[in-house]
Scaffold this motif. Structure first.
Motif, short mmCIF file in Angstrom:
data_model
loop_
_atom_site.label_atom_id
_atom_site.label_comp_id
_atom_site.label_asym_id
_atom_site.label_seq_id
_atom_site.Cartn_x
_atom_site.Cartn_y
_atom_site.Cartn_z
N LEU A 1 3.54 -1.57 4.35
CA LEU A 1 3.64 -0.13 4.06
C LEU A 1 5.09 0.26 3.82
CD1 LEU A 1 1.12 1.24 6.72
CD2 LEU A 1 0.83 1.27 4.25
N GLY A 2 5.93 0.17 4.83
CA GLY A 2 7.32 0.57 4.70
C GLY A 2 7.54 2.01 5.15
N LEU A 3 8.71 2.26 5.71
CA LEU A 3 9.06 3.60 6.17
C LEU A 3 9.35 4.54 5.01
CD1 LEU A 3 11.41 2.52 9.11
CD2 LEU A 3 9.00 3.21 9.24
N ASP A 4 9.85 3.97 3.91
CA ASP A 4 10.13 4.71 2.69
C ASP A 4 10.12 3.70 1.55
OD1 ASP A 4 12.58 3.35 2.89
OD2 ASP A 4 13.61 5.08 3.74
N ALA A 5 10.42 4.16 0.33
CA ALA A 5 10.34 3.26 -0.82
C ALA A 5 11.28 2.07 -0.69
CB ALA A 5 10.63 4.02 -2.11
N ALA A 6 12.51 2.32 -0.22
CA ALA A 6 13.48 1.23 -0.10
C ALA A 6 13.03 0.21 0.94
CB ALA A 6 14.85 1.79 0.27
N ASP A 7 12.50 0.69 2.06
CA ASP A 7 12.02 -0.22 3.10
C ASP A 7 10.79 -0.99 2.63
OD1 ASP A 7 12.04 -1.26 5.86
OD2 ASP A 7 10.19 -0.11 6.08
N ALA A 8 9.89 -0.30 1.93
CA ALA A 8 8.70 -0.97 1.41
C ALA A 8 9.08 -2.07 0.43
CB ALA A 8 7.78 0.04 0.75
N LEU A 9 10.04 -1.79 -0.46
CA LEU A 9 10.47 -2.79 -1.42
C LEU A 9 11.12 -3.98 -0.71
CD1 LEU A 9 10.93 -3.84 -4.25
CD2 LEU A 9 12.94 -2.36 -4.42
N ARG A 10 11.92 -3.72 0.30
CA ARG A 10 12.53 -4.81 1.06
C ARG A 10 11.46 -5.71 1.66
NH1 ARG A 10 13.24 -5.82 6.18
NH2 ARG A 10 12.52 -3.74 6.82
N ARG A 11 10.43 -5.11 2.23
CA ARG A 11 9.36 -5.89 2.85
C ARG A 11 8.56 -6.67 1.80
NH1 ARG A 11 7.60 -3.53 8.17
NH2 ARG A 11 9.18 -1.98 8.74
N ALA A 12 8.33 -6.05 0.64
CA ALA A 12 7.61 -6.75 -0.43
C ALA A 12 8.41 -7.94 -0.92
CB ALA A 12 7.33 -5.78 -1.57
N VAL B 1 0.82 -1.21 0.00
CA VAL B 1 0.00 0.00 0.00
C VAL B 1 0.85 1.26 0.00
CG1 VAL B 1 -1.80 1.28 1.24
CG2 VAL B 1 -1.81 -1.23 1.26
N ASN B 2 0.47 2.20 -0.90
CA ASN B 2 0.99 3.56 -0.85
C ASN B 2 -0.12 4.45 -0.31
OD1 ASN B 2 1.99 6.11 -1.17
ND2 ASN B 2 2.27 6.00 -3.39
N PRO B 3 -0.06 4.86 0.97
CA PRO B 3 -1.17 5.61 1.55
C PRO B 3 -1.34 7.00 0.98
CG PRO B 3 0.67 5.47 3.09
CD PRO B 3 1.00 4.56 1.94
N THR B 4 -0.29 7.53 0.30
CA THR B 4 -0.39 8.89 -0.24
C THR B 4 -0.81 8.92 -1.70
OG1 THR B 4 1.94 8.93 -0.93
CG2 THR B 4 1.44 9.60 1.33
N ALA B 5 -0.99 7.76 -2.34
CA ALA B 5 -1.34 7.74 -3.76
C ALA B 5 -2.65 8.46 -4.01
CB ALA B 5 -1.45 6.30 -4.25
#
Length: 304
Positions: free
Chosen positions: A40-51, A9-13
């Motif tokens: 969600l992730g703290l930022d894009a890099a963190d979100a990608l890591r979690r995905a 999820v990107n909550p700001t989209a």
């Protein structure tokens, strides 16, 4: 296939639509019998890591909730794997979803369709573009943009106000004032072409910018990329031709040349490349089509 589904999820989209869409999407998937977790992730890099962790752990599907930027991030996690990608399109442009015939800004309907396709094990296999960048390879699903359109992106990204698509309309007007063609060197399946161009777009899908059909004849299942080259035209011609991009009828203009290739290298001075609306870095960049790189939860027949 696992019944555990990951919502990415990107909550700001779409100016907050992503946050509002996550709940109806989760409700529809749970109603179909799936266990749903949210990333969600703290930022894009963190979100990608979690995905990527979710994919490695065997999630039944990664379902991106957001716009083309969120889809782009999701592609980096699922491309080249057997994990299918679902899309709940609630962003500003949603070109990836449109190209595959998916619901746009209708999260519950999109989630019900996703659940039905999961139930029937009916994921489609489609091609992706893969770009070689200094930071490593990057996958994309829609269009790699360069030239006038990437300069509009550069300017729009620097603007704080207004929000949404209107910001990019203003950026277009501002870029027109400084408009000029630039010298390109293209290498198309090994054939070098040098030309002055207003823009060069490389499409795996048909459109960018919320429905601008810059590569109107592109298909996501033919193993090829469509290259649209708009030559050195004046402002008046560009303004006249530009509205035709939404219908895809610009391709028959004499200033427009198209190619269909497996690989293409783009080089032009002081020009940034964007793919799926996300910056890749300065040219030169090389893109290739990777057939069947993605399993996607989408209807069997995309719109023409």
């Amino acid at each position: 296939m696992s019944s555990d589904i990951t919502l990415f999820v990107n909550p700001t989209a779409g100016r907050g639509r992503g946050a509002h869409a996550a709940q109806p999407a989760a409700d529809a998937l749970r109603a179909a019998g799936h266990s749903v977790r949210t990333v969600l992730g703290l930022d894009a890099a963190d979100a990608l890591r979690r995905a990527r962790e979710a994919v490695a752990d065997g999630t039944g599907a990664l379902v991106a909730v957001g716009g083309d930027g969120m889809v782009s991030l999701a592609l980096q996690a699922v491309a080249g794997t057997t994990t299918p990608l679902g899309v709940i399109a609630v962003g500003t442009g949603n070109d990836f979803a449109r190209s595959l015939g998916l619901p746009v800004r209708a999260p519950a309907a999109a989630a019900r369709l996703t659940a039905a396709l999961l139930r029937d094990d009916a994921a489609r296999t489609v091609d992706l573009g893969r770009v070689t960048t200094p930071a490593g390879p990057r996958w994309y699903g829609t269009v790699l943009a360069s030239g006038f359109d990437s300069r509009v992106n550069d300017r729009g990204n620097r603007m704080r106000i207004p929000a949404g698509r209107f910001k990019y309309d203003l950026a277009i007007l501002a870029e027109l004032a400084a408009f000029r063609a630039v010298p390109y060197r293209l290498v198309l399946d090994g054939l070098a072409v040098e030309t002055d161009a207003t823009l060069v777009a490389v499409g795996n899908g048909t459109s960018y910018g919320g429905g601008m059909r810059i590569c109107a004849d592109a298909r996501t299942d033919d193993g090829l990329l469509d290259v649209t080259v708009v030559g050195a035209v004046g402002r008046a011609t560009l303004l006249k031709v530009f509205p035709r991009v939404y219908r895809g009828t610009h391709l028959d203009h004499p200033a427009v040349t198209t190619y269909r290739v497996r690989t293409v290298t783009l080089d032009a001075p002081a020009t940034t490349g964007y793919a799926d609306g996300e910056p890749l870095g300065p040219l030169p960049l090389t893109a290739e089509c990777v057939p069947g790189a993605l399993r996607v939860l989408a209807p069997g027949t995309a719109p023409s």
